[in-house]
Design a protein around this motif. Structure first.
Motif, PDB file in Angstrom:
ATOM      1  N   ARG A   1       0.903   9.374  -5.929  1.00  0.00           N
ATOM      2  CA  ARG A   1       1.270  10.780  -5.701  1.00  0.00           C
ATOM      3  C   ARG A   1       2.093  11.342  -6.857  1.00  0.00           C
ATOM      4  O   ARG A   1       2.051  12.541  -7.124  1.00  0.00           O
ATOM      5  N   LEU A   2       2.845  10.456  -7.510  1.00  0.00           N
ATOM      6  CA  LEU A   2       3.696  10.895  -8.614  1.00  0.00           C
ATOM      7  C   LEU A   2       3.079  10.561  -9.974  1.00  0.00           C
ATOM      8  O   LEU A   2       3.742  10.680 -11.008  1.00  0.00           O
ATOM      9  N   ALA A   3       1.823  10.113  -9.949  1.00  0.00           N
ATOM     10  CA  ALA A   3       1.100   9.743 -11.180  1.00  0.00           C
ATOM     11  C   ALA A   3       1.845   8.673 -11.968  1.00  0.00           C
ATOM     12  O   ALA A   3       1.883   8.695 -13.199  1.00  0.00           O
ATOM     13  N   ILE A   4       2.425   7.707 -11.249  1.00  0.00           N
ATOM     14  CA  ILE A   4       3.106   6.573 -11.891  1.00  0.00           C
ATOM     15  C   ILE A   4       2.127   5.411 -11.945  1.00  0.00           C
ATOM     16  O   ILE A   4       1.589   4.985 -10.921  1.00  0.00           O
ATOM     17  N   ALA A   5       1.881   4.878 -13.132  1.00  0.00           N
ATOM     18  CA  ALA A   5       0.970   3.746 -13.303  1.00  0.00           C
ATOM     19  C   ALA A   5       1.708   2.436 -13.032  1.00  0.00           C
ATOM     20  O   ALA A   5       2.938   2.377 -13.121  1.00  0.00           O
ATOM     21  N   PHE A   6       0.954   1.397 -12.712  1.00  0.00           N
ATOM     22  CA  PHE A   6       1.578   0.119 -12.366  1.00  0.00           C
ATOM     23  C   PHE A   6       2.310  -0.515 -13.546  1.00  0.00           C
ATOM     24  O   PHE A   6       3.179  -1.359 -13.367  1.00  0.00           O
ATOM     25  N   GLU A   7       1.969  -0.098 -14.784  1.00  0.00           N
ATOM     26  CA  GLU A   7       2.642  -0.671 -15.962  1.00  0.00           C
ATOM     27  C   GLU A   7       3.987   0.002 -16.241  1.00  0.00           C
ATOM     28  O   GLU A   7       4.796  -0.518 -17.007  1.00  0.00           O
ATOM     29  N   GLN A   8       4.253   1.141 -15.617  1.00  0.00           N
ATOM     30  CA  GLN A   8       5.479   1.901 -15.907  1.00  0.00           C
ATOM     31  C   GLN A   8       6.649   1.380 -15.069  1.00  0.00           C
ATOM     32  O   GLN A   8       7.032   1.958 -14.059  1.00  0.00           O
TER      33      GLN A   8
ATOM     34  N   ARG B   1       0.834  -1.200   0.000  1.00  0.00           N
ATOM     35  CA  ARG B   1       0.000   0.000   0.000  1.00  0.00           C
ATOM     36  C   ARG B   1       0.877   1.262   0.000  1.00  0.00           C
ATOM     37  O   ARG B   1       0.547   2.257  -0.643  1.00  0.00           O
ATOM     38  N   ALA B   2       1.996   1.201   0.719  1.00  0.00           N
ATOM     39  CA  ALA B   2       2.909   2.348   0.770  1.00  0.00           C
ATOM     40  C   ALA B   2       3.491   2.637  -0.610  1.00  0.00           C
ATOM     41  O   ALA B   2       3.607   3.799  -1.020  1.00  0.00           O
ATOM     42  N   VAL B   3       3.832   1.580  -1.335  1.00  0.00           N
ATOM     43  CA  VAL B   3       4.339   1.755  -2.699  1.00  0.00           C
ATOM     44  C   VAL B   3       3.238   2.323  -3.593  1.00  0.00           C
ATOM     45  O   VAL B   3       3.471   3.243  -4.391  1.00  0.00           O
ATOM     46  N   THR B   4       2.023   1.787  -3.457  1.00  0.00           N
ATOM     47  CA  THR B   4       0.892   2.252  -4.262  1.00  0.00           C
ATOM     48  C   THR B   4       0.630   3.738  -4.035  1.00  0.00           C
ATOM     49  O   THR B   4       0.470   4.513  -4.987  1.00  0.00           O
TER      50      THR B   4
ATOM     51  N   ALA C   1       9.814   3.674 -14.287  1.00  0.00           N
ATOM     52  CA  ALA C   1       9.488   4.727 -13.321  1.00  0.00           C
ATOM     53  C   ALA C   1       9.283   4.128 -11.923  1.00  0.00           C
ATOM     54  O   ALA C   1       9.713   4.701 -10.915  1.00  0.00           O
ATOM     55  N   LEU C   2       8.662   2.948 -11.869  1.00  0.00           N
ATOM     56  CA  LEU C   2       8.461   2.268 -10.587  1.00  0.00           C
ATOM     57  C   LEU C   2       9.803   1.870  -9.975  1.00  0.00           C
ATOM     58  O   LEU C   2      10.022   2.012  -8.769  1.00  0.00           O
ATOM     59  N   SER C   3      10.694   1.370 -10.817  1.00  0.00           N
ATOM     60  CA  SER C   3      12.020   0.954 -10.353  1.00  0.00           C
ATOM     61  C   SER C   3      12.774   2.129  -9.752  1.00  0.00           C
ATOM     62  O   SER C   3      13.408   2.021  -8.694  1.00  0.00           O
ATOM     63  N   GLU C   4      12.677   3.284 -10.419  1.00  0.00           N
ATOM     64  CA  GLU C   4      13.343   4.494  -9.914  1.00  0.00           C
ATOM     65  C   GLU C   4      12.720   4.930  -8.584  1.00  0.00           C
ATOM     66  O   GLU C   4      13.430   5.321  -7.646  1.00  0.00           O
ATOM     67  N   LEU C   5      11.382   4.859  -8.514  1.00  0.00           N
ATOM     68  CA  LEU C   5      10.684   5.217  -7.276  1.00  0.00           C
ATOM     69  C   LEU C   5      11.146   4.327  -6.124  1.00  0.00           C
ATOM     70  O   LEU C   5      11.479   4.809  -5.036  1.00  0.00           O
ATOM     71  N   LEU C   6      11.189   3.022  -6.370  1.00  0.00           N
ATOM     72  CA  LEU C   6      11.542   2.060  -5.330  1.00  0.00           C
ATOM     73  C   LEU C   6      12.974   2.226  -4.844  1.00  0.00           C
ATOM     74  O   LEU C   6      13.269   1.988  -3.670  1.00  0.00           O
TER      75      LEU C   6
ATOM     76  N   TYR D   1      -3.038  -4.179  -8.340  1.00  0.00           N
ATOM     77  CA  TYR D   1      -2.341  -3.973  -9.612  1.00  0.00           C
ATOM     78  C   TYR D   1      -0.853  -3.744  -9.381  1.00  0.00           C
ATOM     79  O   TYR D   1      -0.005  -4.309 -10.088  1.00  0.00           O
ATOM     80  N   PHE D   2      -0.518  -2.918  -8.390  1.00  0.00           N
ATOM     81  CA  PHE D   2       0.893  -2.670  -8.088  1.00  0.00           C
ATOM     82  C   PHE D   2       1.541  -3.924  -7.498  1.00  0.00           C
ATOM     83  O   PHE D   2       2.718  -4.198  -7.752  1.00  0.00           O
ATOM     84  N   ALA D   3       0.767  -4.690  -6.720  1.00  0.00           N
ATOM     85  CA  ALA D   3       1.297  -5.910  -6.123  1.00  0.00           C
ATOM     86  C   ALA D   3       1.581  -6.981  -7.174  1.00  0.00           C
ATOM     87  O   ALA D   3       2.335  -7.916  -6.919  1.00  0.00           O
ATOM     88  N   ALA D   4       0.981  -6.844  -8.349  1.00  0.00           N
ATOM     89  CA  ALA D   4       1.220  -7.805  -9.430  1.00  0.00           C
ATOM     90  C   ALA D   4       2.474  -7.464 -10.234  1.00  0.00           C
ATOM     91  O   ALA D   4       2.890  -8.230 -11.110  1.00  0.00           O
ATOM     92  N   SER D   5       3.084  -6.327  -9.941  1.00  0.00           N
ATOM     93  CA  SER D   5       4.287  -5.893 -10.662  1.00  0.00           C
ATOM     94  C   SER D   5       5.509  -6.678 -10.205  1.00  0.00           C
ATOM     95  O   SER D   5       5.808  -6.733  -9.009  1.00  0.00           O
ATOM     96  N   GLY D   6       6.228  -7.262 -11.137  1.00  0.00           N
ATOM     97  CA  GLY D   6       7.437  -8.002 -10.807  1.00  0.00           C
ATOM     98  C   GLY D   6       8.493  -7.123 -10.174  1.00  0.00           C
ATOM     99  O   GLY D   6       9.223  -7.555  -9.280  1.00  0.00           O
ATOM    100  N   VAL D   7       8.564  -5.882 -10.631  1.00  0.00           N
ATOM    101  CA  VAL D   7       9.532  -4.924 -10.080  1.00  0.00           C
ATOM    102  C   VAL D   7       9.242  -4.678  -8.604  1.00  0.00           C
ATOM    103  O   VAL D   7      10.133  -4.743  -7.747  1.00  0.00           O
ATOM    104  N   VAL D   8       7.975  -4.414  -8.296  1.00  0.00           N
ATOM    105  CA  VAL D   8       7.579  -4.126  -6.916  1.00  0.00           C
ATOM    106  C   VAL D   8       7.775  -5.358  -6.028  1.00  0.00           C
ATOM    107  O   VAL D   8       8.353  -5.276  -4.941  1.00  0.00           O
ATOM    108  N   ARG D   9       7.318  -6.500  -6.494  1.00  0.00           N
ATOM    109  CA  ARG D   9       7.404  -7.715  -5.678  1.00  0.00           C
ATOM    110  C   ARG D   9       8.849  -8.110  -5.415  1.00  0.00           C
ATOM    111  O   ARG D   9       9.195  -8.588  -4.335  1.00  0.00           O
ATOM    112  N   GLY D  10       9.694  -7.933  -6.424  1.00  0.00           N
ATOM    113  CA  GLY D  10      11.095  -8.296  -6.251  1.00  0.00           C
ATOM    114  C   GLY D  10      11.753  -7.499  -5.138  1.00  0.00           C
ATOM    115  O   GLY D  10      12.438  -8.059  -4.267  1.00  0.00           O
TER     116      GLY D  10
END
Length: 232
Positions: free
Chosen positions: A54-61, A46-49, A64-69, A107-116
């Motif tokens: 807040r930065l208008a980053i979609a779960f498919e990006q 939820r914190a990642v989501t 951008a998600l990798s940079e955020l993380l 949707y964000f939890a289904a991202s391989g980048v986020v889960r990794g």
């Protein structure tokens, strides 16, 4: 399974199950009774989501998600009123429970980048044993060697009723709509390609539809003491 030297006679407990099954409340109470550390993995997603929204980053990006993380520091801090969640020093405990986050988190939890990234964080937290961790894939993916695995479930109708009672009085959503959203989230969690919601082959299933929280907690505490005795 024998405990390794340095484990201080503690085990790791994985509690998996669908949305609204009561995992977080149960896991927190079990940890309290055993003197273990509770790790709310759902709050981490939820914190990642929230941070991405807040930065208008979609779960498919993914880039951008990798940079955020890479710049995200998530801290779970226990307190008298439950666990507080901090992102880069900001308390986001209330914000991550908003409906906007709830509707997007799968949707964000289904991202391989986020889960990794988050799975690695969670394994590191559990390395010293004595952890109760709840989520969707703890027993199957994050902590496959956990000494005790519990799959906590309840009917969609019962889970929706529980969530409905927790909502503020001015929340504009019907019980029927909540049931629909929980069923949709179940489908997303079960059908995602990366670490789907599954019951581990060696998990013990508990249906909490007709159990009180106290009864569920007592069952898991009893199971944990049995597993600890077996592991010695």
């Amino acid at each position: 399974m024998a405990l390794q030297e340095g484990d201080s006679d503690r085990i790791n407990i994985a509690i998996d199950g669908p949305a609204g099954a009561g995992k977080s409340t149960v896991a927190r109470m079990v940890a309290g009774q055993l003197g273990y550390v509770y790790i709310d993995t759902g709050a981490m997603y939820r914190a990642v989501t929230l941070s991405a929204q807040r930065l208008a980053i979609a779960f498919e990006q993914e880039s951008a998600l990798s940079e955020l993380l890479s710049g995200l520091r998530i801290k779970l801090e226990p307190g008298p009123n439950g666990q507080s969640i901090f992102v880069n020093g900001e308390d986001v405990t209330q914000e991550i429970r908003s409906r906007e986050v709830t509707r997007q988190v799968s949707y964000f939890a289904a991202s391989g980048v986020v889960r990794g990234v988050l799975s690695a964080m969670q394994r590191e937290m559990a390395a010293r044993k004595g952890v109760v961790m709840d989520g969707r894939d703890i027993g199957t993916h994050v902590l496959p060697d956990a000494e005790l695995k519990v799959f906590l479930t309840a009917s969609v109708k019962e889970r929706a009723a529980r969530r409905f009672k927790e909502l503020p009085a001015d929340q504009a959503i019907s019980l029927e709509q909540l049931e629909k959203e929980i069923a949709e989230r179940d489908a997303l969690d079960e059908q995602r390609d990366i670490s789907p919601l599954l019951k581990a082959h060696d998990a013990i299933e508990l249906d909490s539809s007709y159990m009180t929280i106290e009864e569920v907690v007592a069952s898991i505490v009893k199971l944990s003491r049995t597993k600890l005795a077996e592991a010695k």
